[in-house]
Write an enzyme that holds these catalytic residues in place. Sequence first.
Site: not given
Length: 240
Positions: A12, A14-16, A35, A39, A110, A199
Site C-alpha cells: 500500500e 503506490g506500486k500500482t 502482475k 491477492t 508487497g 498523493a
Amino acid sequence: MTIIVVTGTGTEIGKTIVTAALAATATPRSVAVLKPAQTGVGKGEVGDVEEVLRLSGATTGAELGRFPEPLAPSTSARRAGLPPVTPADVADAARKLAEEHDLVLVEGAGGLLVRFDEHGGTLADAARLLNAPVLVVAPAGLGTLNSTALTAEALRARGIEQLGVVVGSWPEEPDLAARCNLADLPTVAEAPLLGAVPAGAGALGPEEFRAAAPGWLAPELGGTWDAAKFTAEFAAAPPA
C-alpha cells in the site's frame, strides 16, 4: 530495457500507480503489464492490472494468479487451494510478452522478498531469472530509509540491478521527515531518486493522469522530473 520489475518496500505504498505512470510515460511505445500474483481481490473484481491499463492507456495486461485473501501470495494460494505462481512462471510470461512489446512492466505484490510459493520463491528470484532491473517504490515519511536500505541490500546481494527509487505517494504538505528523506533516500539506496508521484494521483481521470505522468518521473524513466530541483524545493533547513 525491455523488462522492468517494479517492487515496493512494503504494501500500500503506490506500486500500482507508479507502474501506471511508467506505462503512461512510455506510450506511444508498446507496453505490457504483468502482475504475477494478485491477492485480496475476488473473481470479477478490478485488480491492479486493470487499474494500470485504465489510467495509462496501455492495452495489454496479464495476471498469472488471483487469490482472494489479502495475504502473501504463497499463503493466500495455499488457503484457497490454488496452485501458486513461481518465479519461473513469472520469467516465462514476461519473456513471452517481451517478444511482442517494447516494454514489459512486472508489478510485484508487497515487497521484494514476499514468498510466491512453498519453496520460498520471490520477486527477486524472478528478476534474477530475467536479468531485469528493479525499480523500488518507497513511501515518503518516517521509517522509509530503513526499509529502502534493506531492499537495496537484498538486491545487491543477489547481483540484481536497481534502477533507482520512486516515492510512491508524495504528500501535498510533506512533514520534516518526508522533506529530509528526499536527500537521504538515494544515499541509503545507493541508487538515484527517479520520481515522486503525488498523493491522490490514482483518483485523476485517465486523460489528466496520462498528461501529468511524465512530470512525476525522471528522464531515465522517460519523464521530465528533476530530482535536484524537486529536492531543493522541499529542502528542510536545519534548526537555528
